[in-house]
Design a protein around this motif. Structure first.
Motif, PDB file in Angstrom:
ATOM      1  N   GLN A  19       2.839  -7.732  -7.091  1.00 37.71           N
ATOM      2  CA  GLN A  19       2.680  -6.809  -6.301  1.00 37.71           C
ATOM      3  C   GLN A  19       3.907  -6.730  -5.260  1.00 37.71           C
ATOM      4  O   GLN A  19       4.227  -7.789  -4.636  1.00 37.71           O
ATOM      5  CB  GLN A  19       1.450  -6.919  -5.834  1.00 37.71           C
ATOM      6  N   VAL A  41       5.384  -6.649  -1.592  1.00 37.71           N
ATOM      7  CA  VAL A  41       4.743  -6.995  -0.253  1.00 37.71           C
ATOM      8  C   VAL A  41       4.977  -5.747   0.551  1.00 37.71           C
ATOM      9  O   VAL A  41       4.324  -5.631   1.316  1.00 37.71           O
ATOM     10  CB  VAL A  41       5.203  -8.268   0.050  1.00 37.71           C
ATOM     11  N   ASP A  42       6.440  -5.212   0.130  1.00 35.62           N
ATOM     12  CA  ASP A  42       6.502  -4.029   1.061  1.00 35.62           C
ATOM     13  C   ASP A  42       5.710  -2.918   1.138  1.00 35.62           C
ATOM     14  O   ASP A  42       5.674  -1.832   1.950  1.00 35.62           O
ATOM     15  CB  ASP A  42       8.127  -3.746   1.040  1.00 35.62           C
ATOM     16  N   TYR A  62       2.606  -2.747   1.581  1.00 32.24           N
ATOM     17  CA  TYR A  62       1.930  -2.976   2.891  1.00 32.24           C
ATOM     18  C   TYR A  62       2.470  -2.294   3.813  1.00 32.24           C
ATOM     19  O   TYR A  62       1.811  -1.743   4.950  1.00 32.24           O
ATOM     20  CB  TYR A  62       1.481  -4.183   3.099  1.00 32.24           C
ATOM     21  N   PHE A  63       3.655  -1.656   4.165  1.00 29.90           N
ATOM     22  CA  PHE A  63       4.549  -1.078   5.211  1.00 29.90           C
ATOM     23  C   PHE A  63       5.023   0.237   4.690  1.00 29.90           C
ATOM     24  O   PHE A  63       5.725   0.684   5.316  1.00 29.90           O
ATOM     25  CB  PHE A  63       5.588  -2.176   5.561  1.00 29.90           C
ATOM     26  N   GLY A  64       4.286   0.584   3.513  1.00 27.63           N
ATOM     27  CA  GLY A  64       4.622   2.118   3.286  1.00 27.63           C
ATOM     28  C   GLY A  64       5.373   2.364   1.760  1.00 27.63           C
ATOM     29  O   GLY A  64       5.484   3.392   1.352  1.00 27.63           O
ATOM     30  N   ASP A  65       5.993   1.099   1.253  1.00 23.32           N
ATOM     31  CA  ASP A  65       6.633   1.467   0.092  1.00 23.32           C
ATOM     32  C   ASP A  65       5.837   1.611  -1.122  1.00 23.32           C
ATOM     33  O   ASP A  65       4.579   1.500  -1.018  1.00 23.32           O
ATOM     34  CB  ASP A  65       7.661   0.144  -0.357  1.00 23.32           C
ATOM     35  N   THR A 103      -4.821 -11.288   5.787  1.00 22.11           N
ATOM     36  CA  THR A 103      -5.959 -10.907   5.259  1.00 22.11           C
ATOM     37  C   THR A 103      -6.944 -12.075   4.964  1.00 22.11           C
ATOM     38  O   THR A 103      -8.125 -11.537   4.322  1.00 22.11           O
ATOM     39  CB  THR A 103      -5.580 -10.543   3.678  1.00 22.11           C
ATOM     40  N   ALA A 104      -6.703 -13.220   4.982  1.00 18.13           N
ATOM     41  CA  ALA A 104      -7.661 -14.480   4.914  1.00 18.13           C
ATOM     42  C   ALA A 104      -8.782 -14.405   6.131  1.00 18.13           C
ATOM     43  O   ALA A 104      -8.937 -15.369   6.736  1.00 18.13           O
ATOM     44  CB  ALA A 104      -6.792 -15.473   4.795  1.00 18.13           C
ATOM     45  N   ARG A 127      -0.251 -11.729   0.099  1.00 14.15           N
ATOM     46  CA  ARG A 127       0.104 -12.600   1.106  1.00 14.15           C
ATOM     47  C   ARG A 127      -0.960 -13.473   1.598  1.00 14.15           C
ATOM     48  O   ARG A 127      -0.829 -14.312   2.521  1.00 14.15           O
ATOM     49  CB  ARG A 127       0.759 -11.908   2.050  1.00 14.15           C
ATOM     50  N   SER A 128      -2.281 -13.265   0.858  1.00 12.24           N
ATOM     51  CA  SER A 128      -3.488 -14.145   1.251  1.00 12.24           C
ATOM     52  C   SER A 128      -3.167 -15.701   1.033  1.00 12.24           C
ATOM     53  O   SER A 128      -2.028 -15.942   0.104  1.00 12.24           O
ATOM     54  CB  SER A 128      -4.661 -13.737   0.582  1.00 12.24           C
ATOM     55  N   GLY A 148      -8.426  -9.886  -0.595  1.00  6.64           N
ATOM     56  CA  GLY A 148      -7.133 -10.411  -0.402  1.00  6.64           C
ATOM     57  C   GLY A 148      -6.053  -9.443  -0.606  1.00  6.64           C
ATOM     58  O   GLY A 148      -6.040  -8.527  -1.490  1.00  6.64           O
ATOM     59  N   THR A 149      -4.891 -10.070  -0.547  1.00  2.00           N
ATOM     60  CA  THR A 149      -3.502  -9.522  -0.702  1.00  2.00           C
ATOM     61  C   THR A 149      -2.856 -10.657  -1.524  1.00  2.00           C
ATOM     62  O   THR A 149      -3.203 -11.702  -1.390  1.00  2.00           O
ATOM     63  CB  THR A 149      -2.851  -8.685   0.116  1.00  2.00           C
ATOM     64  N   TYR A 199       8.618 -16.798   1.893  1.00  2.00           N
ATOM     65  CA  TYR A 199       8.388 -16.213   0.661  1.00  2.00           C
ATOM     66  C   TYR A 199       9.494 -16.063  -0.113  1.00  2.00           C
ATOM     67  O   TYR A 199      10.467 -15.823   0.183  1.00  2.00           O
ATOM     68  CB  TYR A 199       7.791 -14.808   1.126  1.00  2.00           C
ATOM     69  N   ARG A 236       7.168   5.898   6.243  1.00  2.00           N
ATOM     70  CA  ARG A 236       7.754   5.096   5.038  1.00  2.00           C
ATOM     71  C   ARG A 236       7.032   5.353   3.860  1.00  2.00           C
ATOM     72  O   ARG A 236       7.501   5.520   2.624  1.00  2.00           O
ATOM     73  CB  ARG A 236       7.780   3.726   5.431  1.00  2.00           C
ATOM     74  N   SER A 237       5.529   5.733   3.897  1.00  2.00           N
ATOM     75  CA  SER A 237       4.720   6.103   2.728  1.00  2.00           C
ATOM     76  C   SER A 237       4.793   7.459   2.274  1.00  2.00           C
ATOM     77  O   SER A 237       3.847   7.968   1.535  1.00  2.00           O
ATOM     78  CB  SER A 237       3.392   5.729   2.975  1.00  2.00           C
ATOM     79  N   VAL A 281       4.770   2.919   9.399  1.00  5.53           N
ATOM     80  CA  VAL A 281       4.349   2.711   7.999  1.00  5.53           C
ATOM     81  C   VAL A 281       3.968   4.152   7.458  1.00  5.53           C
ATOM     82  O   VAL A 281       4.234   4.542   6.240  1.00  5.53           O
ATOM     83  CB  VAL A 281       2.874   2.011   8.141  1.00  5.53           C
TER      84      VAL A 281
END
Lengths: 606, 250
Positions: free
Chosen positions: B220, B222-223, B225-228, A33-34, B181-182, B178-179, A258, A403-404, A400
């Protein structure tokens, strides 16, 4: 002139591999995103580096591979901190492939063009990566559910045994070093994370994990913009080993660690510090004489990085657009420079030059189009070469969608792998190499000031000639038979073999607690050794029982002091204001944190 | 010579007008140049690369794209970095300046100024005074003068470099893009500086606004962003006793 031709077996293998690379890239790009910062033209430099990588990486890597095999480089990279790790090693292949994709989408390349280069680049990376990851067996962290375990047991045992249990001062110093080092690294690398890496997590007990944080290119090195401003930074590469309690760690293919919970710093219970580079074959302890020395060393290094941050910021702020663009391109392009470093074929001018074939695109890839093109090519997968047909969904975007909860329309059938068409097996009508004459075809210029400083290593600061000389002379028993072929699977059943024992003793040579202990050690031995040295086994170390105490209020107060230190570094007045500010906020956090901590203690007690 | 990539069987449309215009102009220029070449593609793709698209061609494409784009969109190109807009004012306007004008389009319940994704969960919310940091010059000034106590920095950049020398001095940071993870979120977490990303507002925040940000919200996911499922977003409210901050007073 090469007479190479692709076989059907190679072509099929290549296309499957290209699709896997595409999966990993698209997965990671979903959270990239950056795209913009006020300081650097990020997207233009990102797109422009792809072109230089496409045209020149095959020649530069081919030259180095003739001296050092990809397998040997993989083993060397695993034994020390260097630029060939996660993101940067990945970038070596990926920047090249992204250049290929972009040229394809512009209508300047067919998928089969320069096919020998394509095969060579993929083959080199697979061989390198298979060696680098030989213990874990996953070449992508994505395939390991975002864990990145590479180190050998002999290395991990040293890291486990030698890490100091963190009192509040060491915990705070380590957290502050990680923060400052991370921030400085982003600045050194023009906003990219190519100077950071991580490894792990590795299990120490039911509740304790070990992971490492690598910081690279901290001092004077390949980047000319560090000349002078980083002259006082003692080490070029540093690796921090961190032991945490009750923290989950994940590490992505871009080398970023992370933690969960995200504010993990309070749960650091052990720390060690090392330096290494491609001229060492083991991690060299830094400030590891005592806990107090390690704390002091981390504080001194943090101060060095803070000072360099401010000086470097001003240097970048004075640069022109073109110079900042070039600095960004070099940052990514030099992801592959350790290949030449290790082979002793490094020439600064090869890595600080924009090729005419890439520079022609600069006017087109302006700030806005570069961003749009990146999103189209590597996230949304739109445009003319988006997929071979109109039926195949991309596994990531379709995943995605599923999953969503299957909300909204199905994703478009984009692909980014750009398979080589099988039809080429009929007539082999393709050029082999983008630069048929190798380095003789390099043609370009640079607008950055030429590099004048040295190159910093654990052994000291070297010139370019000295660097190459030492690289060519580099020998390590770890890279030669029989030790090279003693891997984890062999050790498990042959730990009493004198050669295995000698290998472990070599790995333990700089260890403060394991020196000379050999290859029969298991965890209970390490626990006993630590206990004999007056230090607790990690299974007995908890946040609640931190050496010297240190509840939430104490930690918050330390954090406040740390932030005040950063302010004081700016100037005394600003420091005083920030001190008051930090204390006020720390008090609030401490009050609330004390409640949270009380809950935690109850849980621990249960 | 025939251009082998001139006519794909099918294609997806690009996701922006600028991308479409650029592709069209590039295709036209490359097509003309390839048509004029003798020989075959295999022999030309490397050896005659600069005849297929040379620096002058690229510059002409860039000019044509810019003309068509400005005519259609009625604006210059967006720049992310300061120096682009400074050196090439005829080409660029800062995206952040445009966002300032276009922001504050969402409505929120009374008493809520906006919401955002929390980068990490803090033990207490943060109350402070807004300082909008617009660019490198602002950071340079703050490096010299110091960041005032209790300042909540508001930035457009999700990157970690613009605020690099001063980030630890903020009581908290709000990022309009951003997010979690930025890069900015990554660094803020490491420093323990409370940080909200992807801030959406009912009105633009201005210097002097006295606000409270809900850093105690869950970080937030992070998952997501993958649909969770996404976690509820953190709220931004006027500080207790504040009638609407600097903007409200104005």
């Amino acid at each position: 002139m090469s007479d190479w031709r692709i076989s059907e077996e190679q072509l099929l293998e290549l296309n499957v591999f290209l699709q896997r690379v595409d999966d990993v890239e698209i997965h990671n790009c979903l959270t990239r995103t950056a795209q913009e910062t006020k300081l650097f033209p990020i997207m233009p430099y990102l797109m422009m580096c792809f072109f230089d990588a496409y045209y020149r990486f095959p020649t530069l890597i081919r030259e180095a591979a003739a001296v050092v095999s990809p397998e040997e480089m993989g083993h060397r990279a695993r034994e020390a901190t260097c630029n060939l790790s996660k993101l940067t090693a990945w970038g070596t292949l990926n920047f090249y492939l992204n250049g290929r994709t972009t040229l394809l989408k512009m209508g300047l390349l067919r998928p089969q063009d320069n096919l020998e280069d394509l095969w060579f680049m993929c083959d080199w990376w697979r061989r390198f990566s298979s060696a680098y990851h030989r213990n874990g067996g996953h070449t992508w962290t994505l395939d390991a559910w975002d864990i990145a375990q590479e180190h050998d047991e002999r290395t991990l045992q040293v890291l486990e045994a030698d890490a100091f249990e963190a009192d509040e001062a060491l915990r705070a110093a380590a957290a502050r070093f990680v923060a400052t080092g991370t921030q400085y690294s982003f600045l050194v690398h023009c906003e990219s994370r190519v100077g950071l890496s991580s490894s792990g997590p590795y299990r120490l007990s039911d509740r304790h994990l070990l992971h490492t944080r690598d910081f690279m290119n901290l001092s004077e090195c390949d980047f000319s913009w560090l000349d002078g401003v980083a002259a006082d930074v003692t080490y070029n590469n540093l690796t921090l080993s961190i032991v945490t309690e009750d923290v989950a760690i994940e590490i992505t293919d871009w080398g970023t660690a992370y933690a969960f919970p995200e504010a993990y710093q309070d749960r650091i219970v052990g720390v060690g510090l090392y330096t290494s580079d491609f001229l060492t074959d083991r991690y060299v302890p830094v400030g590891m004489g005592s806990r107090a020395e390690l704390t002091r060393t981390l504080e001194e290094l943090t101060a060095q990085l803070l000072d360099a941050t401010r000086r470097l910021y001003r240097r970048f702020a004075e640069m022109s657009f073109d110079q900042l663009l070039e600095a960004g391109i070099y940052t990514y392009f030099q992801a592959a420079a350790d290949i030449s470093h290790m082979a002793g074929t490094y020439r600064q001018q090869d890595w600080e030059m924009i090729d005419v074939r890439g520079r022609r695109f600069w006017p087109i890839f302006n700030e806005e189009y570069a961003l749009d093109a990146y999103v189209d090519h590597f996230v949304a997968m739109r445009g003319e070469q988006a997929a071979q047909n109109d039926y195949y969904l991309h596994p990531v975007s379709y995943g995605v969608w599923r999953r969503s909860g299957r909300q909204g329309p199905l994703p478009q059938p984009g692909r980014n792998a750009n398979f080589v068409p099988a039809h080429v097996l009929i007539d082999h009508d393709y050029p082999l190499r983008a630069l048929p004459n190798g380095r003789a075809d390099f043609s370009g210029t640079s607008s950055l000031p030429p590099k004048t400083g040295g190159y910093t290593f654990a052994c000291g600061r070297l010139t370019e000639d000295e660097l190459n000389e030492r690289a060519r002379a580099f020998r390590s028993p770890l890279l030669e038979a029989p030790w090279r072929y003693i891997d984890e699977q062999w050790v498990k059943w042959n730990y009493e073999d004198p050669e295995v024992n000698a290998l472990y003793r070599y790995a333990q040579e700089h260890s403060r607690l394991l020196k000379g202990r050999g290859s029969a050690l298991v965890r209970k031995d390490i626990d006993a050794i630590r206990r004999a040295a007056g230090e607790r086994p990690w299974s007995e170390v908890t946040v609640a029982s931190r050496v010297g105490g240190g509840g939430a209020a104490a930690r918050a107060d330390t954090d406040a002091r740390a932030r005040a230190d950063a302010s004081a570094n700016a100037n005394a007045d600003a420091g005083a204001r920030a001190d008051a500010d930090a204390r006020a906020n720390a008090d609030a956090r401490a009050d609330a944190g004390a409640n949270a901590d009380a809950d935690g203690v109850v849980a621990d007690g249960g | 010579m025939k251009h082998p990539l001139a006519r794909p069987k099918w294609a997806l449309p690009e996701s922006s007008l600028l991308s479409t215009i650029t592709r069209e102009e590039l295709s036209a220029r490359i097509g003309r140049n390839v048509d004029a070449l003798a020989g075959d593609w295999t022999g030309a793709v490397n050896e005659r690369a600069l005849e297929i698209l040379g620096p002058e061609d690229a510059a002409a494409v860039a000019r044509a794209v810019f003309l068509r784009f400005t005519e259609s969109e009625g604006r210059k190109l967006f720049a992310g970095c300061d120096v682009a807009a400074v050196e090439f004012p005829h080409l660029y306007v800062l995206r952040s300046a445009h966002q300032d004008e276009a922001s504050a389009t969402r409505s929120f319940p009374d008493g809520v100024l906006g919401d955002a994704d929390n980068a990490f969960q803090c033990p207490a919310d943060v109350t402070g005074t807004v300082l909008v940091v617009r660019g490198v010059a602002d950071v340079d000034r703050l490096m010299a003068e110091g960041v005032p106590a209790g300042t909540i920095g508001v930035v457009h950049d999700a990157g970690g470099t613009m605020t690099a020398p001063i980030l630890p001095e903020f009581a908290a940071v709000l990022c309009l893009a951003g997010t979690v993870r930025s890069h900015l979120a990554i660094i803020s977490r490491e420093f323990g500086v409370p940080c909200l990303m992807d801030v959406q507002l009912a009105r633009p925040l201005v210097d002097g606004d006295h606000i409270t940000i809900q850093c105690t919200a869950k970080a937030q996911n992070v998952d997501a962003y993958f649909g969770d499922e996404f976690e509820p977003r953190a709220l931004i409210t006027p500080a207790a006793g504040d009638a609407g901050g600097a903007a409200g007073a104005a």
